[in-house]
Motif scaffolding. Structure first.
Motif, mmCIF file in Angstrom:
data_model
loop_
_atom_site.group_PDB
_atom_site.id
_atom_site.type_symbol
_atom_site.label_atom_id
_atom_site.label_comp_id
_atom_site.label_asym_id
_atom_site.label_seq_id
_atom_site.Cartn_x
_atom_site.Cartn_y
_atom_site.Cartn_z
ATOM 1 N N ILE A 72 0.822 -1.162 -0.006
ATOM 2 C CA ILE A 72 -0.036 -0.179 -0.085
ATOM 3 C C ILE A 72 1.143 1.110 0.150
ATOM 4 O O ILE A 72 0.654 2.181 -0.829
ATOM 5 N N MET A 73 1.963 1.264 1.096
ATOM 6 C CA MET A 73 2.722 2.537 0.828
ATOM 7 C C MET A 73 3.421 2.638 -0.370
ATOM 8 O O MET A 73 3.584 3.871 -0.799
ATOM 9 N N LEU A 74 4.086 1.496 -0.917
ATOM 10 C CA LEU A 74 4.657 1.910 -2.374
ATOM 11 C C LEU A 74 3.448 2.186 -3.259
ATOM 12 O O LEU A 74 4.200 2.983 -4.096
ATOM 13 N N ALA A 75 2.311 1.916 -3.315
ATOM 14 C CA ALA A 75 1.292 2.210 -4.195
ATOM 15 C C ALA A 75 1.114 3.772 -4.160
ATOM 16 O O ALA A 75 0.915 4.635 -4.990
ATOM 17 N N VAL A 76 1.154 4.228 -2.891
ATOM 18 C CA VAL A 76 0.845 5.659 -2.511
ATOM 19 C C VAL A 76 2.212 6.617 -2.937
ATOM 20 O O VAL A 76 1.651 7.428 -3.912
ATOM 21 N N ILE A 77 3.322 5.986 -2.904
ATOM 22 C CA ILE A 77 4.294 6.675 -3.344
ATOM 23 C C ILE A 77 4.403 6.878 -5.042
ATOM 24 O O ILE A 77 4.819 7.926 -5.336
ATOM 25 N N HIS A 78 4.111 5.666 -5.518
ATOM 26 C CA HIS A 78 4.022 5.407 -7.074
ATOM 27 C C HIS A 78 2.714 5.979 -7.791
ATOM 28 O O HIS A 78 2.599 5.510 -8.735
ATOM 29 N N ASN A 79 1.936 6.642 -6.955
ATOM 30 C CA ASN A 79 0.540 7.050 -7.409
ATOM 31 C C ASN A 79 -0.245 5.935 -8.201
ATOM 32 O O ASN A 79 -0.887 6.048 -9.128
ATOM 33 N N ARG A 80 -0.425 4.655 -7.569
ATOM 34 C CA ARG A 80 -1.096 3.830 -8.298
ATOM 35 C C ARG A 80 -2.045 2.988 -6.944
ATOM 36 O O ARG A 80 -2.116 1.792 -7.111
ATOM 37 N N LEU A 81 -2.530 3.783 -6.229
ATOM 38 C CA LEU A 81 -3.566 3.471 -5.158
ATOM 39 C C LEU A 81 -4.742 2.807 -5.586
ATOM 40 O O LEU A 81 -5.405 2.059 -5.184
ATOM 41 N N ASP A 82 -4.896 3.335 -6.863
ATOM 42 C CA ASP A 82 -6.289 2.991 -7.520
ATOM 43 C C ASP A 82 -6.335 1.467 -8.039
ATOM 44 O O ASP A 82 -7.235 0.941 -8.183
ATOM 45 N N LYS A 83 -5.052 1.049 -8.040
ATOM 46 C CA LYS A 83 -4.860 -0.472 -8.594
ATOM 47 C C LYS A 83 -4.884 -1.041 -7.196
ATOM 48 O O LYS A 83 -4.919 -2.432 -7.373
ATOM 49 N N MET A 84 -4.863 -0.829 -6.064
ATOM 50 C CA MET A 84 -4.917 -1.723 -4.690
ATOM 51 C C MET A 84 -6.090 -2.059 -4.386
ATOM 52 O O MET A 84 -7.276 -1.221 -4.246
ATOM 53 N N ASP A 85 -6.194 -3.255 -3.933
ATOM 54 C CA ASP A 85 -7.549 -3.805 -3.381
ATOM 55 C C ASP A 85 -7.251 -3.873 -1.654
ATOM 56 O O ASP A 85 -6.573 -4.812 -1.471
ATOM 57 N N ILE A 86 -7.824 -2.981 -1.045
ATOM 58 C CA ILE A 86 -7.198 -2.850 0.414
ATOM 59 C C ILE A 86 -8.295 -3.746 1.102
ATOM 60 O O ILE A 86 -9.458 -3.361 1.179
ATOM 61 N N ARG A 87 -8.115 -4.800 1.812
ATOM 62 C CA ARG A 87 -9.180 -5.350 2.855
ATOM 63 C C ARG A 87 -8.692 -5.348 4.264
ATOM 64 O O ARG A 87 -7.672 -5.277 4.678
ATOM 65 N N TRP A 88 -9.808 -5.494 4.806
ATOM 66 C CA TRP A 88 -9.726 -5.461 6.343
ATOM 67 C C TRP A 88 -10.470 -6.890 7.023
ATOM 68 O O TRP A 88 -11.415 -7.210 6.718
ATOM 69 N N SER A 89 -9.865 -7.198 7.979
ATOM 70 C CA SER A 89 -10.635 -8.395 8.881
ATOM 71 C C SER A 89 -12.043 -7.779 9.565
ATOM 72 O O SER A 89 -12.041 -6.656 9.948
ATOM 73 N N GLY A 90 -12.957 -8.836 9.819
ATOM 74 C CA GLY A 90 -14.143 -8.360 10.456
ATOM 75 C C GLY A 90 -13.882 -8.181 12.104
ATOM 76 O O GLY A 90 -14.742 -8.071 12.691
ATOM 77 N N ASP A 91 -12.597 -8.710 12.576
ATOM 78 C CA ASP A 91 -12.416 -8.874 13.802
ATOM 79 C C ASP A 91 -12.531 -7.181 14.402
ATOM 80 O O ASP A 91 -12.389 -6.325 13.854
ATOM 81 N N ALA A 92 -12.844 -7.395 15.881
ATOM 82 C CA ALA A 92 -12.733 -6.129 16.636
ATOM 83 C C ALA A 92 -11.360 -6.103 17.438
ATOM 84 O O ALA A 92 -10.874 -7.252 17.767
ATOM 85 N N TYR A 93 -10.932 -4.888 17.812
ATOM 86 C CA TYR A 93 -9.681 -4.775 18.606
ATOM 87 C C TYR A 93 -9.936 -3.797 19.659
ATOM 88 O O TYR A 93 -10.564 -2.699 19.324
ATOM 89 N N VAL A 94 -9.414 -3.798 20.824
ATOM 90 C CA VAL A 94 -9.527 -2.902 21.850
ATOM 91 C C VAL A 94 -7.948 -2.768 22.380
ATOM 92 O O VAL A 94 -7.411 -3.946 22.900
#
Ligand code: AMP
Ligand code: GLY
Length: 421
Positions: free
Chosen positions: A307-329
Protein backbone atom coordinates in the motif's frame (compact mmCIF):
# COMPACT_ATOMS: atom_id res chain seq x y z
CA UNK A 1 13.68 -4.34 1.06
CA UNK A 2 15.11 -2.46 3.98
CA UNK A 3 12.55 -0.23 5.69
CA UNK A 4 13.14 2.48 8.30
CA UNK A 5 10.35 3.59 10.65
CA UNK A 6 10.84 6.99 12.29
CA UNK A 7 9.52 7.37 15.85
CA UNK A 8 9.51 5.65 19.23
CA UNK A 9 5.91 5.13 20.27
CA UNK A 10 3.45 2.23 20.25
CA UNK A 11 2.20 3.51 16.87
CA UNK A 12 5.69 3.04 15.41
CA UNK A 13 6.01 -0.40 17.02
CA UNK A 14 2.69 -1.33 15.39
CA UNK A 15 3.88 0.05 12.03
CA UNK A 16 7.13 -1.92 12.22
CA UNK A 17 5.23 -5.07 13.27
CA UNK A 18 2.80 -4.77 10.36
CA UNK A 19 5.42 -3.88 7.73
CA UNK A 20 7.53 -6.84 8.84
CA UNK A 21 4.72 -9.18 7.81
CA UNK A 22 5.47 -8.33 4.17
CA UNK A 23 7.40 -11.11 2.44
CA UNK A 24 9.39 -8.42 0.64
CA UNK A 25 10.92 -7.03 3.83
CA UNK A 26 14.45 -8.11 4.61
CA UNK A 27 15.17 -5.86 7.60
CA UNK A 28 13.43 -3.13 9.57
CA UNK A 29 15.14 -0.25 11.31
CA UNK A 30 13.41 1.97 13.85
CA UNK A 31 14.74 5.41 14.83
CA UNK A 32 14.97 5.58 17.78
CA UNK A 33 12.46 2.83 18.67
CA UNK A 34 12.02 1.22 22.10
CA UNK A 35 12.51 -2.14 23.85
CA UNK A 36 9.65 -3.64 21.83
CA UNK A 37 11.09 -2.68 18.46
CA UNK A 38 14.58 -3.73 19.60
CA UNK A 39 13.60 -7.40 19.54
CA UNK A 40 12.04 -7.36 16.07
CA UNK A 41 14.06 -4.66 14.32
CA UNK A 42 17.34 -2.72 14.54
CA UNK A 43 17.01 0.41 16.65
CA UNK A 44 18.99 3.40 15.42
CA UNK A 45 20.02 6.00 17.98
CA UNK A 46 18.61 8.93 16.02
CA UNK A 47 15.90 11.30 17.10
CA UNK A 48 12.96 11.93 14.75
CA UNK A 49 13.86 15.64 14.51
CA UNK A 50 17.39 14.86 13.29
CA UNK A 51 16.41 14.89 9.63
CA UNK A 52 19.97 15.12 8.26
CA UNK A 53 21.10 12.29 10.56
CA UNK A 54 18.19 10.12 9.43
CA UNK A 55 18.88 10.87 5.77
CA UNK A 56 22.57 10.00 6.18
CA UNK A 57 21.70 6.74 7.97
CA UNK A 58 19.17 5.82 5.29
CA UNK A 59 21.78 6.42 2.59
CA UNK A 60 24.55 4.48 4.40
CA UNK A 61 22.32 1.49 5.21
CA UNK A 62 20.65 1.53 1.79
CA UNK A 63 17.10 1.99 3.11
CA UNK A 64 14.51 1.40 0.37
CA UNK A 65 11.58 3.04 2.17
CA UNK A 66 11.30 5.42 5.15
CA UNK A 67 7.98 5.56 7.01
CA UNK A 68 7.42 8.59 9.23
CA UNK A 69 5.29 8.03 12.35
CA UNK A 70 5.01 11.37 14.20
CA UNK A 71 3.93 14.80 12.98
CA UNK A 72 6.91 16.91 14.07
CA UNK A 73 9.39 15.65 11.44
CA UNK A 74 6.69 15.89 8.75
CA UNK A 75 5.98 19.50 9.71
CA UNK A 76 9.74 20.13 9.64
CA UNK A 77 9.99 18.85 6.07
CA UNK A 78 11.45 15.33 6.38
CA UNK A 79 9.51 14.13 3.31
CA UNK A 80 10.72 17.07 1.20
CA UNK A 81 14.34 16.41 2.21
CA UNK A 82 14.19 12.69 1.46
CA UNK A 83 12.49 13.34 -1.88
CA UNK A 84 15.17 15.89 -2.75
CA UNK A 85 17.79 13.21 -2.08
CA UNK A 86 15.89 10.70 -4.22
CA UNK A 87 15.01 8.47 -1.25
CA UNK A 88 11.48 6.99 -1.07
CA UNK A 89 9.53 8.25 1.94
CA UNK A 90 5.97 7.62 3.15
CA UNK A 91 4.42 10.79 4.55
CA UNK A 92 3.28 14.19 3.24
CA UNK A 93 5.51 17.12 2.38
CA UNK A 94 5.83 20.08 4.72
CA UNK A 95 3.30 22.17 2.78
CA UNK A 96 0.74 19.33 2.68
CA UNK A 97 1.32 18.55 6.38
CA UNK A 98 0.13 22.09 7.17
CA UNK A 99 -3.33 20.55 7.31
CA UNK A 100 -2.17 19.34 10.75
CA UNK A 101 0.59 21.77 11.65
CA UNK A 102 -1.57 24.90 11.20
CA UNK A 103 -5.15 24.95 12.45
CA UNK A 104 -5.56 28.36 10.81
CA UNK A 105 -4.55 26.85 7.46
CA UNK A 106 -6.82 23.80 7.93
CA UNK A 107 -9.80 26.00 8.79
CA UNK A 108 -9.23 28.34 5.84
CA UNK A 109 -8.97 25.32 3.53
CA UNK A 110 -12.20 23.79 4.88
CA UNK A 111 -14.06 27.08 4.56
CA UNK A 112 -12.80 27.75 1.04
CA UNK A 113 -13.72 24.27 -0.21
CA UNK A 114 -16.95 23.75 1.74
CA UNK A 115 -15.72 20.95 4.01
CA UNK A 116 -18.02 20.62 7.07
CA UNK A 117 -16.37 22.02 10.20
CA UNK A 118 -17.47 23.91 13.33
CA UNK A 119 -18.19 27.62 13.00
CA UNK A 120 -15.26 29.74 14.12
CA UNK A 121 -12.66 32.37 13.33
CA UNK A 122 -8.87 32.61 13.26
CA UNK A 123 -6.94 35.44 14.91
CA UNK A 124 -3.36 36.62 14.90
CA UNK A 125 -4.20 39.59 17.12
CA UNK A 126 -4.63 38.92 20.83
CA UNK A 127 -6.91 41.92 21.32
CA UNK A 128 -9.21 40.93 18.49
CA UNK A 129 -9.40 37.33 19.76
CA UNK A 130 -10.28 38.63 23.23
CA UNK A 131 -13.05 40.88 21.95
CA UNK A 132 -14.43 38.02 19.84
CA UNK A 133 -14.47 35.60 22.78
CA UNK A 134 -16.32 38.19 24.88
CA UNK A 135 -18.96 38.42 22.17
CA UNK A 136 -19.55 34.66 22.10
CA UNK A 137 -21.90 32.59 24.24
CA UNK A 138 -19.94 29.79 25.94
CA UNK A 139 -19.08 26.95 25.63
CA UNK A 140 -16.33 27.69 23.11
CA UNK A 141 -13.15 25.98 22.00
CA UNK A 142 -9.80 27.81 21.89
CA UNK A 143 -7.04 26.25 19.78
CA UNK A 144 -3.41 27.21 19.36
CA UNK A 145 -2.58 27.34 15.66
CA UNK A 146 0.53 25.18 15.65
CA UNK A 147 1.68 21.79 16.95
CA UNK A 148 1.33 21.53 20.72
CA UNK A 149 1.61 17.78 21.37
CA UNK A 150 -2.16 17.47 21.71
CA UNK A 151 -2.30 20.11 24.45
CA UNK A 152 -3.14 23.20 22.43
CA UNK A 153 -6.92 22.71 22.49
CA UNK A 154 -9.15 23.87 25.38
CA UNK A 155 -12.88 23.30 25.53
CA UNK A 156 -14.32 25.76 28.05
CA UNK A 157 -17.72 26.40 29.53
CA UNK A 158 -17.24 30.04 30.56
CA UNK A 159 -15.93 33.24 28.97
CA UNK A 160 -13.51 33.59 31.89
CA UNK A 161 -11.87 30.23 31.18
CA UNK A 162 -11.74 30.99 27.47
CA UNK A 163 -9.89 34.24 28.16
CA UNK A 164 -7.45 32.40 30.43
CA UNK A 165 -6.80 29.80 27.74
CA UNK A 166 -6.31 32.55 25.17
CA UNK A 167 -3.86 34.40 27.38
CA UNK A 168 -1.85 31.22 28.02
CA UNK A 169 -1.62 30.53 24.31
CA UNK A 170 -1.01 34.03 22.96
CA UNK A 171 0.51 36.01 25.85
CA UNK A 172 2.41 33.47 27.97
CA UNK A 173 3.21 31.48 24.81
CA UNK A 174 2.72 28.17 26.66
CA UNK A 175 3.25 26.42 23.32
CA UNK A 176 5.83 28.82 21.92
CA UNK A 177 5.31 29.99 18.35
CA UNK A 178 2.43 27.55 17.97
CA UNK A 179 0.50 30.27 19.83
CA UNK A 180 1.17 33.21 17.52
CA UNK A 181 -2.32 32.62 16.11
CA UNK A 182 -5.45 30.99 17.51
CA UNK A 183 -8.71 29.59 16.29
CA UNK A 184 -11.85 30.18 18.36
CA UNK A 185 -14.53 27.65 17.55
CA UNK A 186 -18.10 26.71 18.23
CA UNK A 187 -18.31 23.75 20.63
CA UNK A 188 -19.90 20.73 18.97
CA UNK A 189 -21.64 17.84 20.69
CA UNK A 190 -21.98 14.31 19.45
CA UNK A 191 -19.83 11.22 19.14
CA UNK A 192 -16.16 11.44 18.23
CA UNK A 193 -14.56 9.09 15.77
CA UNK A 194 -11.33 8.96 13.81
CA UNK A 195 -11.48 8.07 10.13
CA UNK A 196 -8.09 7.66 8.51
CA UNK A 197 -7.39 7.15 4.83
CA UNK A 198 -4.53 6.23 2.54
CA UNK A 199 -4.09 8.66 -0.34
CA UNK A 200 -1.66 9.15 -3.19
CA UNK A 201 -3.03 12.63 -3.83
CA UNK A 202 -5.74 11.41 -6.20
CA UNK A 203 -7.28 8.19 -4.93
CA UNK A 204 -8.55 8.11 -1.34
CA UNK A 205 -9.07 4.77 0.40
CA UNK A 206 -10.62 5.01 3.86
CA UNK A 207 -9.50 2.66 6.63
CA UNK A 208 -11.79 1.13 9.24
CA UNK A 209 -13.02 3.69 11.81
CA UNK A 210 -11.59 3.85 15.33
CA UNK A 211 -12.26 5.76 18.54
CA UNK A 212 -9.63 7.06 20.93
CA UNK A 213 -9.78 8.28 24.52
CA UNK A 214 -7.85 11.47 25.26
CA UNK A 215 -8.67 11.98 28.95
CA UNK A 216 -6.66 10.24 31.66
CA UNK A 217 -9.49 8.85 33.77
CA UNK A 218 -12.58 6.69 33.38
CA UNK A 219 -15.71 8.56 32.33
CA UNK A 220 -13.60 11.08 30.34
CA UNK A 221 -12.47 12.88 33.46
CA UNK A 222 -9.03 14.24 34.32
CA UNK A 223 -6.42 15.92 32.14
CA UNK A 224 -5.84 15.40 28.41
CA UNK A 225 -3.17 12.89 27.46
CA UNK A 226 -1.61 11.59 24.27
CA UNK A 227 -4.33 8.92 24.30
CA UNK A 228 -5.27 6.28 26.87
CA UNK A 229 -6.95 3.69 24.68
CA UNK A 230 -8.75 2.97 21.43
CA UNK A 231 -11.00 0.51 19.71
CA UNK A 232 -12.10 -0.45 16.21
CA UNK A 233 -14.66 -0.74 14.70
CA UNK A 234 -17.00 1.96 16.05
CA UNK A 235 -20.51 0.56 16.32
CA UNK A 236 -22.21 3.89 15.60
CA UNK A 237 -20.08 4.59 12.54
CA UNK A 238 -21.17 2.22 9.79
CA UNK A 239 -20.06 1.69 6.19
CA UNK A 240 -22.56 4.29 4.97
CA UNK A 241 -21.10 6.97 7.22
CA UNK A 242 -17.59 5.97 6.15
CA UNK A 243 -18.62 6.42 2.54
CA UNK A 244 -20.28 9.74 3.26
CA UNK A 245 -17.23 11.12 5.11
CA UNK A 246 -14.96 9.91 2.32
CA UNK A 247 -17.09 11.82 -0.23
CA UNK A 248 -17.77 14.96 1.76
CA UNK A 249 -14.57 15.35 3.79
CA UNK A 250 -11.58 13.18 2.87
CA UNK A 251 -11.76 13.39 -0.93
CA UNK A 252 -12.55 17.13 -0.96
CA UNK A 253 -9.63 17.79 1.42
CA UNK A 254 -7.20 15.87 -0.80
CA UNK A 255 -8.53 17.68 -3.88
CA UNK A 256 -8.32 21.03 -2.11
CA UNK A 257 -4.69 20.48 -1.13
CA UNK A 258 -3.80 19.50 -4.70
CA UNK A 259 -5.59 22.62 -5.99
CA UNK A 260 -3.54 24.69 -3.55
CA UNK A 261 -0.34 23.21 -4.95
CA UNK A 262 0.30 20.95 -1.96
CA UNK A 263 -0.47 17.44 -3.21
CA UNK A 264 -1.01 15.20 -0.21
CA UNK A 265 0.45 11.68 -0.10
CA UNK A 266 0.39 9.44 2.94
CA UNK A 267 -2.16 8.86 5.67
CA UNK A 268 -4.77 11.58 6.15
CA UNK A 269 -6.50 11.42 9.53
CA UNK A 270 -9.85 13.15 10.08
CA UNK A 271 -10.89 13.62 13.71
CA UNK A 272 -14.66 13.92 13.47
CA UNK A 273 -17.62 14.84 15.61
CA UNK A 274 -20.75 13.06 14.43
CA UNK A 275 -23.34 15.73 15.25
CA UNK A 276 -27.08 15.82 14.72
CA UNK A 277 -26.24 17.84 11.60
CA UNK A 278 -23.82 15.19 10.30
CA UNK A 279 -20.07 14.57 10.69
CA UNK A 280 -17.83 17.64 11.05
CA UNK A 281 -14.05 17.94 11.22
CA UNK A 282 -12.47 18.69 14.61
CA UNK A 283 -8.96 18.26 13.31
CA UNK A 284 -6.87 16.78 10.54
CA UNK A 285 -3.67 14.91 11.23
CA UNK A 286 -0.99 14.15 8.67
CA UNK A 287 -0.19 10.62 9.90
CA UNK A 288 -1.54 7.56 11.69
CA UNK A 289 -3.15 8.27 15.05
CA UNK A 290 -1.72 6.96 18.29
CA UNK A 291 -3.37 4.87 19.82
CA UNK A 292 -5.68 4.35 16.78
CA UNK A 293 -2.91 2.68 14.73
CA UNK A 294 -2.58 -0.02 17.40
CA UNK A 295 -6.18 -1.20 16.76
CA UNK A 296 -6.45 -0.38 13.04
CA UNK A 297 -3.26 -2.00 11.73
CA UNK A 298 -4.00 -5.45 13.23
CA UNK A 299 -7.21 -5.46 11.16
CA UNK A 300 -5.40 -4.75 7.88
CA UNK A 301 -5.26 -7.83 5.67
CA UNK A 302 -3.43 -6.28 2.73
CA UNK A 303 0.36 -5.97 2.72
CA UNK A 304 1.08 -2.53 4.23
CA UNK A 305 4.35 -2.21 2.34
CA UNK A 306 2.48 -2.71 -0.96
CA UNK A 307 0.00 0.00 0.00
CA UNK A 308 2.75 2.44 0.95
CA UNK A 309 4.62 1.83 -2.31
CA UNK A 310 1.36 2.28 -4.25
CA UNK A 311 0.89 5.65 -2.51
CA UNK A 312 4.40 6.76 -3.40
CA UNK A 313 4.08 5.60 -7.03
CA UNK A 314 0.56 7.02 -7.60
CA UNK A 315 -1.14 3.70 -8.14
CA UNK A 316 -3.39 3.45 -5.13
CA UNK A 317 -6.35 3.05 -7.52
CA UNK A 318 -4.90 -0.36 -8.45
CA UNK A 319 -4.88 -1.61 -4.84
CA UNK A 320 -7.56 -3.78 -3.31
CA UNK A 321 -7.33 -3.00 0.40
CA UNK A 322 -8.99 -5.50 2.72
CA UNK A 323 -9.80 -5.52 6.41
CA UNK A 324 -10.68 -8.30 8.82
CA UNK A 325 -14.06 -8.29 10.54
CA UNK A 326 -12.36 -8.69 13.92
CA UNK A 327 -12.66 -6.11 16.65
CA UNK A 328 -9.67 -4.77 18.59
CA UNK A 329 -9.53 -2.98 21.93
CA UNK A 330 -6.29 -1.25 22.93
CA UNK A 331 -5.57 -0.26 26.52
CA UNK A 332 -2.71 2.16 27.17
CA UNK A 333 -0.70 1.50 30.32
CA UNK A 334 0.99 4.66 31.60
CA UNK A 335 3.45 5.66 34.30
CA UNK A 336 2.10 6.96 37.63
CA UNK A 337 1.90 10.77 37.49
CA UNK A 338 1.50 10.90 33.68
CA UNK A 339 0.58 13.28 31.95
CA UNK A 340 2.35 15.31 34.66
CA UNK A 341 5.81 14.37 35.93
CA UNK A 342 6.60 10.70 36.48
CA UNK A 343 9.51 8.41 37.35
CA UNK A 344 10.99 5.88 34.95
CA UNK A 345 13.23 2.82 35.17
CA UNK A 346 10.74 0.45 36.82
CA UNK A 347 10.91 -3.18 35.70
CA UNK A 348 7.91 -4.43 33.72
CA UNK A 349 6.74 -7.93 34.56
CA UNK A 350 4.09 -10.27 33.22
CA UNK A 351 4.66 -9.70 29.50
CA UNK A 352 5.22 -13.45 29.08
CA UNK A 353 1.99 -14.38 30.87
CA UNK A 354 -0.49 -13.12 28.26
CA UNK A 355 -2.89 -14.97 25.96
CA UNK A 356 -1.12 -15.98 22.76
CA UNK A 357 -2.89 -13.55 20.46
CA UNK A 358 -2.48 -10.49 22.68
CA UNK A 359 -0.49 -7.73 21.00
CA UNK A 360 1.71 -5.57 23.18
CA UNK A 361 3.02 -2.49 21.41
CA UNK A 362 5.75 -0.75 23.36
CA UNK A 363 6.12 3.03 23.76
CA UNK A 364 8.20 4.29 26.71
CA UNK A 365 10.24 1.14 27.36
CA UNK A 366 13.93 0.28 27.25
CA UNK A 367 16.20 -2.61 28.16
CA UNK A 368 17.93 -1.87 31.47
CA UNK A 369 21.59 -2.72 32.09
CA UNK A 370 20.39 -6.03 33.51
CA UNK A 371 18.58 -6.45 30.14
CA UNK A 372 15.18 -6.42 31.86
CA UNK A 373 12.52 -4.33 30.17
CA UNK A 374 11.94 -1.14 32.14
CA UNK A 375 9.66 1.86 31.89
CA UNK A 376 11.14 4.82 30.02
CA UNK A 377 8.30 7.25 29.33
CA UNK A 378 4.81 8.47 30.18
CA UNK A 379 2.84 6.12 28.01
CA UNK A 380 4.58 2.78 28.47
CA UNK A 381 2.68 0.39 26.22
CA UNK A 382 -0.58 -0.39 24.44
CA UNK A 383 -2.05 -3.85 25.07
CA UNK A 384 -4.33 -4.70 22.14
CA UNK A 385 -6.79 -7.60 22.26
CA UNK A 386 -8.69 -9.24 19.41
CA UNK A 387 -12.24 -10.52 19.52
CA UNK A 388 -14.95 -11.43 17.08
CA UNK A 389 -16.78 -8.38 18.40
CA UNK A 390 -15.98 -5.48 20.74
CA UNK A 391 -17.44 -7.23 23.79
CA UNK A 392 -15.10 -10.17 23.33
CA UNK A 393 -12.09 -7.97 22.56
CA UNK A 394 -12.80 -5.80 25.59
CA UNK A 395 -13.18 -8.79 27.90
CA UNK A 396 -9.92 -10.27 26.65
CA UNK A 397 -8.10 -6.94 26.98
CA UNK A 398 -9.08 -6.58 30.63
CA UNK A 399 -8.32 -10.23 31.41
CA UNK A 400 -4.75 -9.71 30.22
CA UNK A 401 -3.88 -6.14 31.21
CA UNK A 402 -3.81 -6.84 35.00
CA UNK A 403 -1.17 -9.53 34.37
CA UNK A 404 1.25 -6.81 33.27
CA UNK A 405 2.79 -4.89 36.11
CA UNK A 406 5.14 -2.02 36.83
CA UNK A 407 5.31 0.34 39.79
CA UNK A 408 2.76 3.17 39.55
CA UNK A 409 1.07 1.69 36.48
CA UNK A 410 -2.25 3.35 35.55
CA UNK A 411 -4.79 2.59 32.86
CA UNK A 412 -8.45 3.24 32.09
CA UNK A 413 -10.91 0.46 32.76
CA UNK A 414 -13.66 1.76 30.45
CA UNK A 415 -12.13 1.48 26.98
CA UNK A 416 -14.94 0.44 24.58
CA UNK A 417 -17.36 0.09 27.52
CA UNK A 418 -19.94 2.38 25.89
CA UNK A 419 -20.07 0.06 22.86
CA UNK A 420 -20.67 -3.03 24.95
CA UNK A 421 -23.03 -1.98 27.73
P1 AMP B 1 -8.12 18.43 18.49
O1 AMP B 1 -6.68 18.36 18.91
O2 AMP B 1 -8.45 19.57 17.60
O3 AMP B 1 -8.66 17.11 18.04
O4 AMP B 1 -8.92 18.67 19.83
C1 AMP B 1 -8.75 17.82 20.94
C2 AMP B 1 -10.09 17.46 21.47
O5 AMP B 1 -10.84 18.61 21.82
C3 AMP B 1 -10.97 16.71 20.48
O6 AMP B 1 -10.71 15.35 20.46
C4 AMP B 1 -12.35 17.02 21.00
O7 AMP B 1 -12.69 16.16 22.08
C5 AMP B 1 -12.20 18.41 21.52
N1 AMP B 1 -12.64 19.41 20.53
C6 AMP B 1 -11.88 20.01 19.58
N2 AMP B 1 -12.61 20.86 18.85
C7 AMP B 1 -13.86 20.80 19.33
C8 AMP B 1 -15.11 21.44 19.00
N3 AMP B 1 -15.18 22.36 18.03
N4 AMP B 1 -16.19 21.10 19.71
C9 AMP B 1 -16.13 20.21 20.70
N5 AMP B 1 -15.01 19.57 21.07
C10 AMP B 1 -13.89 19.86 20.41
N1 GLY C 1 -5.10 9.91 18.76
C1 GLY C 1 -4.96 11.25 18.34
C2 GLY C 1 -3.75 11.55 17.59
O1 GLY C 1 -2.97 10.67 17.25
O2 GLY C 1 -3.52 12.71 17.30
Amino acid sequence: MKVMVVGSGAREHALAWKIRQSPRVEQIYVAPGNAGTAVMAHNLQLRPDNIEGLAAAARDIGIDLTVVGPEAPLAAGIADRFQQLGMPVFGPTKSAARIESSKVFARALMQKYGIPCPGGTAFSSYDEAREYIKSQTPPVVVKADGLAAGKGVTVVSSTEEALTALSEIMESRAFGDAGSSVVVEECLTGQEVSLLAFTDGRTVVPMVPACDYKRLLDGDRGPNTGGMGSYSPAGFFDAKLTQMVTRTILEPAVKALAAEGATYKGVLYAGLMVTAGGPKVLEFNARFGDPEAQVILPRLRTDLLDIMLAVIHNRLDKMDIRWSGDAYVGVVMASGGYPGSYKTGFPISGLDSLDDDMLVFHAGTKHGEDSRIRTDGGRVLTAAARGKNLAEARARAYRNVPRIHFEGCQYRSDIAAREVN
